[in-house]
Scaffold this active site. Structure first.
Site: not given
Length: 147
Positions: A10-11, A18, A23, A77, A98, A100, A107
């Site tokens: 998502p997003n 964003r 990011y 998320a 994974e 990110h 964070r």
């Protein structure tokens, strides 16, 4: 040639707009391009699925079984609470990475736990766009070890 499934949660469709302080400025298309270019250099192909809906991502993981050699997943998320994604990944026999863009451990507290980390082969975090290149390289290396 093996197929690597790149999943974006998502997003991530809003990347480039964003929170660039977390990011970076690369768009999702930029990141997919990096993954595809890296995979091609290593003799592999990348399929990409982005969804803001958990069930679509579960279905994509199920569809990769017996078809793809690896999954690279930025669950966004969902990383922190979507146990259905962890369960789906656990059924996938190939390589799982994974990734990110930011470092969740640096964070907010709620981002510190990944429910998918226990079912993947490795995690790459905090390296922004470089993380996608590294994830493909790691997946290719692990696929070679397993063959």
């Amino acid at each position: 040639m093996a197929t690597i499934l790149l999943l974006s949660g998502p997003n991530l469709n809003l990347l480039g707009e964003r929170e660039p302080e977390h990011y970076g400025t690369a768009t999702l298309d930029d990141l997919v391009g990096i993954a595809r270019e890296t995979a091609a250099k290593l003799g592999h192909d990348v399929e990409h699925v982005q969804s803001n809906h958990e069930g679509v991502l579960v279905d994509a993981i199920h569809g990769a079984r017996n078809r793809c050699a690896a999954i690279i997943f930025n669950a966004g998320a969902f990383t922190h609470y979507a146990y259905s994604l962890a369960d789906a990944l656990a059924t996938f026999d190939g390589v799982k990475i994974e990734v990110h863009l930011s470092n969740p451990g640096a964070r907010e507290e709620w981002r510190h736990t990944s429910v998918i980390a226990p079912v993947v082969d490795g995690s790459i975090t905090g390296l922004r766009a470089d993380g996608y290149r590294l994830a493909v390289e790691a997946a290719a290396s692990l696929m070679e070890e397993q063959s």
